[in-house]
Design a protein around this motif. Structure first.
Motif, PDB file in Angstrom:
ATOM      1  N   LEU A  27     -15.868 -31.782 -12.130  1.00 55.17           N
ATOM      2  CA  LEU A  27     -15.981 -31.321 -10.742  1.00 55.17           C
ATOM      3  C   LEU A  27     -16.958 -32.192  -9.958  1.00 55.17           C
ATOM      4  CD1 LEU A  27     -16.417 -27.590 -11.717  1.00 55.17           C
ATOM      5  CD2 LEU A  27     -14.436 -28.486 -10.479  1.00 55.17           C
ATOM      6  N   ASN A  28     -16.676 -32.355  -8.662  1.00 56.85           N
ATOM      7  CA  ASN A  28     -17.599 -33.102  -7.805  1.00 56.85           C
ATOM      8  C   ASN A  28     -18.729 -32.208  -7.312  1.00 56.85           C
ATOM      9  OD1 ASN A  28     -16.145 -35.485  -7.959  1.00 56.85           O
ATOM     10  ND2 ASN A  28     -14.768 -34.827  -6.330  1.00 56.85           N
ATOM     11  N   SER A  29     -18.389 -30.973  -6.998  1.00 59.32           N
ATOM     12  CA  SER A  29     -19.447 -30.099  -6.494  1.00 59.32           C
ATOM     13  C   SER A  29     -19.375 -28.751  -7.202  1.00 59.32           C
ATOM     14  CB  SER A  29     -19.298 -29.906  -4.984  1.00 59.32           C
ATOM     15  OG  SER A  29     -18.155 -29.131  -4.726  1.00 59.32           O
ATOM     16  N   VAL A  30     -20.524 -28.169  -7.373  1.00 60.78           N
ATOM     17  CA  VAL A  30     -20.618 -26.883  -8.058  1.00 60.78           C
ATOM     18  C   VAL A  30     -21.497 -25.958  -7.221  1.00 60.78           C
ATOM     19  CG1 VAL A  30     -21.603 -25.741 -10.086  1.00 60.78           C
ATOM     20  CG2 VAL A  30     -20.288 -27.830 -10.370  1.00 60.78           C
ATOM     21  N   ILE A  31     -21.064 -24.717  -7.092  1.00 59.76           N
ATOM     22  CA  ILE A  31     -21.904 -23.708  -6.441  1.00 59.76           C
ATOM     23  C   ILE A  31     -22.547 -22.881  -7.547  1.00 59.76           C
ATOM     24  CG2 ILE A  31     -21.892 -21.656  -4.973  1.00 59.76           C
ATOM     25  CD1 ILE A  31     -19.580 -22.834  -3.432  1.00 59.76           C
ATOM     26  N   LYS A  32     -23.871 -22.927  -7.629  1.00 61.71           N
ATOM     27  CA  LYS A  32     -24.558 -22.219  -8.704  1.00 61.71           C
ATOM     28  C   LYS A  32     -25.189 -20.932  -8.174  1.00 61.71           C
ATOM     29  CE  LYS A  32     -27.995 -22.754 -12.351  1.00 61.71           C
ATOM     30  NZ  LYS A  32     -29.421 -23.086 -12.467  1.00 61.71           N
ATOM     31  N   LEU A  33     -24.646 -19.816  -8.612  1.00 65.37           N
ATOM     32  CA  LEU A  33     -25.167 -18.508  -8.202  1.00 65.37           C
ATOM     33  C   LEU A  33     -25.530 -17.723  -9.470  1.00 65.37           C
ATOM     34  CD1 LEU A  33     -22.452 -17.718  -5.467  1.00 65.37           C
ATOM     35  CD2 LEU A  33     -24.699 -18.745  -5.111  1.00 65.37           C
ATOM     36  N   ALA A  34     -26.157 -18.431 -10.400  1.00 66.51           N
ATOM     37  CA  ALA A  34     -26.335 -17.878 -11.747  1.00 66.51           C
ATOM     38  C   ALA A  34     -27.780 -17.595 -12.137  1.00 66.51           C
ATOM     39  CB  ALA A  34     -25.730 -18.834 -12.778  1.00 66.51           C
ATOM     40  N   SER A  35     -28.748 -18.190 -11.472  1.00 66.31           N
ATOM     41  CA  SER A  35     -30.126 -18.079 -11.962  1.00 66.31           C
ATOM     42  C   SER A  35     -31.091 -17.483 -10.955  1.00 66.31           C
ATOM     43  CB  SER A  35     -30.631 -19.453 -12.415  1.00 66.31           C
ATOM     44  OG  SER A  35     -29.838 -19.936 -13.472  1.00 66.31           O
ATOM     45  N   ASN A  36     -30.557 -16.847  -9.925  1.00 67.67           N
ATOM     46  CA  ASN A  36     -31.389 -16.144  -8.932  1.00 67.67           C
ATOM     47  C   ASN A  36     -32.373 -17.069  -8.219  1.00 67.67           C
ATOM     48  OD1 ASN A  36     -30.028 -13.960  -9.960  1.00 67.67           O
ATOM     49  ND2 ASN A  36     -31.729 -13.236 -11.196  1.00 67.67           N
ATOM     50  N   GLU A  37     -31.992 -18.341  -8.115  1.00 59.68           N
ATOM     51  CA  GLU A  37     -32.861 -19.295  -7.424  1.00 59.68           C
ATOM     52  C   GLU A  37     -32.705 -19.140  -5.910  1.00 59.68           C
ATOM     53  OE1 GLU A  37     -32.220 -22.494 -11.049  1.00 59.68           O
ATOM     54  OE2 GLU A  37     -30.838 -22.363  -9.386  1.00 59.68           O
ATOM     55  N   ASN A  38     -33.637 -19.761  -5.177  1.00 64.87           N
ATOM     56  CA  ASN A  38     -33.608 -19.633  -3.719  1.00 64.87           C
ATOM     57  C   ASN A  38     -32.492 -20.496  -3.129  1.00 64.87           C
ATOM     58  OD1 ASN A  38     -34.195 -19.797  -0.909  1.00 64.87           O
ATOM     59  ND2 ASN A  38     -36.276 -19.141  -1.345  1.00 64.87           N
ATOM     60  N   PRO A  39     -31.553 -19.882  -2.389  1.00 68.29           N
ATOM     61  CA  PRO A  39     -30.426 -20.663  -1.837  1.00 68.29           C
ATOM     62  C   PRO A  39     -30.878 -21.697  -0.799  1.00 68.29           C
ATOM     63  CG  PRO A  39     -30.318 -18.366  -1.118  1.00 68.29           C
ATOM     64  CD  PRO A  39     -31.444 -18.453  -2.097  1.00 68.29           C
ATOM     65  N   LEU A  40     -32.064 -21.531  -0.238  1.00 63.44           N
ATOM     66  CA  LEU A  40     -32.562 -22.503   0.745  1.00 63.44           C
ATOM     67  C   LEU A  40     -33.313 -23.651   0.069  1.00 63.44           C
ATOM     68  CD1 LEU A  40     -33.868 -20.075   3.519  1.00 63.44           C
ATOM     69  CD2 LEU A  40     -31.706 -21.335   3.449  1.00 63.44           C
ATOM     70  N   GLY A  41     -33.401 -23.619  -1.239  1.00 64.43           N
ATOM     71  CA  GLY A  41     -34.131 -24.680  -1.942  1.00 64.43           C
ATOM     72  C   GLY A  41     -35.629 -24.443  -1.877  1.00 64.43           C
ATOM     73  N   ALA A  42     -36.388 -25.529  -1.881  1.00 66.28           N
ATOM     74  CA  ALA A  42     -37.844 -25.435  -1.736  1.00 66.28           C
ATOM     75  C   ALA A  42     -38.192 -25.695  -0.277  1.00 66.28           C
ATOM     76  CB  ALA A  42     -38.523 -26.460  -2.634  1.00 66.28           C
ATOM     77  N   SER A  43     -39.197 -25.014   0.223  1.00 66.37           N
ATOM     78  CA  SER A  43     -39.607 -25.179   1.615  1.00 66.37           C
ATOM     79  C   SER A  43     -39.935 -26.646   1.908  1.00 66.37           C
ATOM     80  CB  SER A  43     -40.851 -24.313   1.869  1.00 66.37           C
ATOM     81  OG  SER A  43     -41.774 -24.997   2.688  1.00 66.37           O
ATOM     82  N   PRO A  44     -39.417 -27.192   3.019  1.00 65.82           N
ATOM     83  CA  PRO A  44     -39.714 -28.590   3.375  1.00 65.82           C
ATOM     84  C   PRO A  44     -41.214 -28.846   3.522  1.00 65.82           C
ATOM     85  CG  PRO A  44     -37.978 -27.690   4.772  1.00 65.82           C
ATOM     86  CD  PRO A  44     -38.500 -26.553   3.960  1.00 65.82           C
ATOM     87  N   ILE A  45     -41.947 -27.867   4.014  1.00 64.48           N
ATOM     88  CA  ILE A  45     -43.398 -28.044   4.152  1.00 64.48           C
ATOM     89  C   ILE A  45     -44.038 -28.184   2.775  1.00 64.48           C
ATOM     90  CG2 ILE A  45     -45.540 -26.866   4.840  1.00 64.48           C
ATOM     91  CD1 ILE A  45     -44.055 -25.715   7.207  1.00 64.48           C
ATOM     92  N   VAL A  46     -43.614 -27.355   1.849  1.00 65.96           N
ATOM     93  CA  VAL A  46     -44.166 -27.413   0.497  1.00 65.96           C
ATOM     94  C   VAL A  46     -43.800 -28.747  -0.164  1.00 65.96           C
ATOM     95  CG1 VAL A  46     -44.090 -26.360  -1.796  1.00 65.96           C
ATOM     96  CG2 VAL A  46     -44.173 -24.912   0.245  1.00 65.96           C
ATOM     97  N   GLN A  47     -42.593 -29.220   0.076  1.00 65.57           N
ATOM     98  CA  GLN A  47     -42.198 -30.520  -0.496  1.00 65.57           C
ATOM     99  C   GLN A  47     -43.133 -31.632  -0.019  1.00 65.57           C
ATOM    100  OE1 GLN A  47     -37.992 -31.557  -0.401  1.00 65.57           O
ATOM    101  NE2 GLN A  47     -37.452 -29.406  -0.139  1.00 65.57           N
ATOM    102  N   LYS A  48     -43.476 -31.575   1.264  1.00 63.37           N
ATOM    103  CA  LYS A  48     -44.393 -32.601   1.809  1.00 63.37           C
ATOM    104  C   LYS A  48     -45.760 -32.508   1.150  1.00 63.37           C
ATOM    105  CE  LYS A  48     -42.621 -33.532   6.417  1.00 63.37           C
ATOM    106  NZ  LYS A  48     -42.280 -32.396   7.289  1.00 63.37           N
ATOM    107  N   VAL A  49     -46.228 -31.287   0.976  1.00 63.81           N
ATOM    108  CA  VAL A  49     -47.543 -31.096   0.351  1.00 63.81           C
ATOM    109  C   VAL A  49     -47.546 -31.665  -1.070  1.00 63.81           C
ATOM    110  CG1 VAL A  49     -49.128 -29.325  -0.542  1.00 63.81           C
ATOM    111  CG2 VAL A  49     -48.200 -29.132   1.780  1.00 63.81           C
ATOM    112  N   ILE A  50     -46.454 -31.431  -1.799  1.00 70.86           N
ATOM    113  CA  ILE A  50     -46.382 -31.953  -3.170  1.00 70.86           C
ATOM    114  C   ILE A  50     -46.438 -33.483  -3.143  1.00 70.86           C
ATOM    115  CG2 ILE A  50     -44.922 -32.162  -5.235  1.00 70.86           C
ATOM    116  CD1 ILE A  50     -43.827 -29.355  -4.556  1.00 70.86           C
TER     117      ILE A  50
END
Ligand SMILES: *Cc1c(COP(=O)(O)O)cnc(C)c1O
Length: 366
Positions: free
Chosen positions: A31-54
């Motif tokens: 498959l080229n793309s997969v929708i993962k709804l299996a691990s209760n992760e945040n659908p918005l990913g990680a906050s862009p502000i937090v990514q910058k801080v890291i």
């Protein structure tokens, strides 16, 4: 090669089995793309502000962090509204669970009380520590068996563990019920409330004992940055504990389990209210949508206060799971939890949610 021995009771240890990664699924099913709804992760990913801080702190990675992450601890205490002495941060809330077991374990004597189909970590930790694992049956389909847990606890019970909101059912104990359970436990027994999903319970004061923490003498609450804050890969969680217990755990544990980037990320995540509130809005919208749409496809749905929904499909669970996978959608069958007929799907983006319902409809009617 020589086969070294381990303690006999852990020779046949059943490991924690995580779901497949997106890459593994892509390779297996082409498959080229997969929708993962299996691990209760945040659908918005990680906050862009937090990514910058890291990124900003990446150059400091050669330094040891400060032990027990004092800045993060202070920020959490402020956000939760409890004294700093009550907070212990860990490498995921899993570390705090593990520590609690080891702090309270008296192998061959103590026991812990959980209910059936609980989070696998509890059983693993109990076994590793040589404790008896007492599983109370789920009496009601739509409730958590708290009264039965109180009955199952005796003078040798080290802990009673409730996941609320529960994983995988989504069911949630009320703060009044937790107060009753807390009051019914033997003197030295802790009531551990695993609140990994508490951010999604609404209104929180009806569900979490933490807002009245001073009046609960034996309660430990566990929280995480893995779900609502979208930081599962960084491994960051915390316990809210009676101060003496927190202090003893600090003395006993290995140093530096929370890394320097995780501490910075945690502090920034607590400040990013916009991302947090967007996450909550998306999750509440999504779970309402699933709760409305799944019954139209003939599925039985459990009420949820979490970022996922448990459901039972009218067709064979393993087949439905496999057919979804072939179409690039991964959810969680609950066989490993002992719920063979049920599946768990976490809320994704609005578009992912619509795709899931559409594809599930095709699978069930196809
Ligand atoms: C996701 C989850 C946790 C969080 O674990 P972390 O170690 O903080 O990632 C804890 N308990 C339950 C029941 C969970 O589902």
């Amino acid at each position: 090669m020589k086969d070294f021995s381990v303690r006999p009771e852990i020779e046949d240890f059943a490991p924690y089995v995580p779901g497949m990664t997106i890459e593994q699924i892509q390779e297996k099913y082409g498959l080229n793309s997969v929708i993962k709804l299996a691990s209760n992760e945040n659908p918005l990913g990680a906050s862009p502000i937090v990514q910058k801080v890291i990124s900003r702190h990446a150059a400091r990675a050669f330094r040891y962090p400060e032990n027990h992450s004092p800045r993060l601890t202070a920020a959490i205490a402020k956000s939760v509204g409890v004294p700093e002495e009550c907070i212990l941060v860990g490498n995921g809330s899993d570390e705090i669970i593990d520590m609690l077991f080891r702090m309270k374990a008296v192998p061959g004597k103590a026991n812990v009380v959980c209910y059936e189909n609980s989070f696998a970590m509890y059983r693993m930790c109990a076994k590793l520590c040589g404790l008896e694992y007492r599983e109370v049956p789920r009496e009601a389909y739509y409730g958590l068996p708290l009264e039965a847990m109180a009955k199952a606890a005796d003078a040798d019970t080290a802990m009673v563990i409730v996941t609320s909101p529960d994983n995988p059912t989504g069911l949630t104990a009320s703060v009044d019920d937790l107060a009753l359970l807390s009051g019914a436990l033997p003197a030295d027994c802790l009531l551990v409330v695993d609140e990994a999903y508490i951010d999604f319970a609404w209104p929180p004061e009806s569900y979490t004992p933490v807002q009245a923490f001073e009046s609960f003498k034996n309660v430990v609450a566990l929280r995480t940055f893995s779900k609502a804050y979208g930081l599962a890969g960084l491994r960051l969680g915390y316990g809210i504990l009676p101060p003496m217990l927190a202090a003893r755990m600090k003395n006993a544990r290995i140093p530096f389990t929370v890394n320097l980037l995780a501490e910075e990320a945690g502090v920034a995540a607590l400040e990013d209210e916009v991302f947090y509130n967007e996450t909550l809005a998306l999750v509440m919208r999504g779970r309402e949508y699933f709760t409305k749409e799944l019954p139209k496809l003939g599925c039985r749905v459990w009420p949820t206060q979490s970022n996922f929904v448990m459901f039972e499909s009218p067709q064979d669970t393993a087949e439905v799971f496999e057919e979804l996978l072939k179409r690039g959608i991964i959810i969680r069958p609950l066989k490993s939890f002992g719920l063979e007929r049920c599946m768990r799907v976490n809320v994704g983006t609005d578009e992912e949610n619509r795709t899931f319902i559409k594809v599930l409809g095709e699978v069930l009617n196809g």
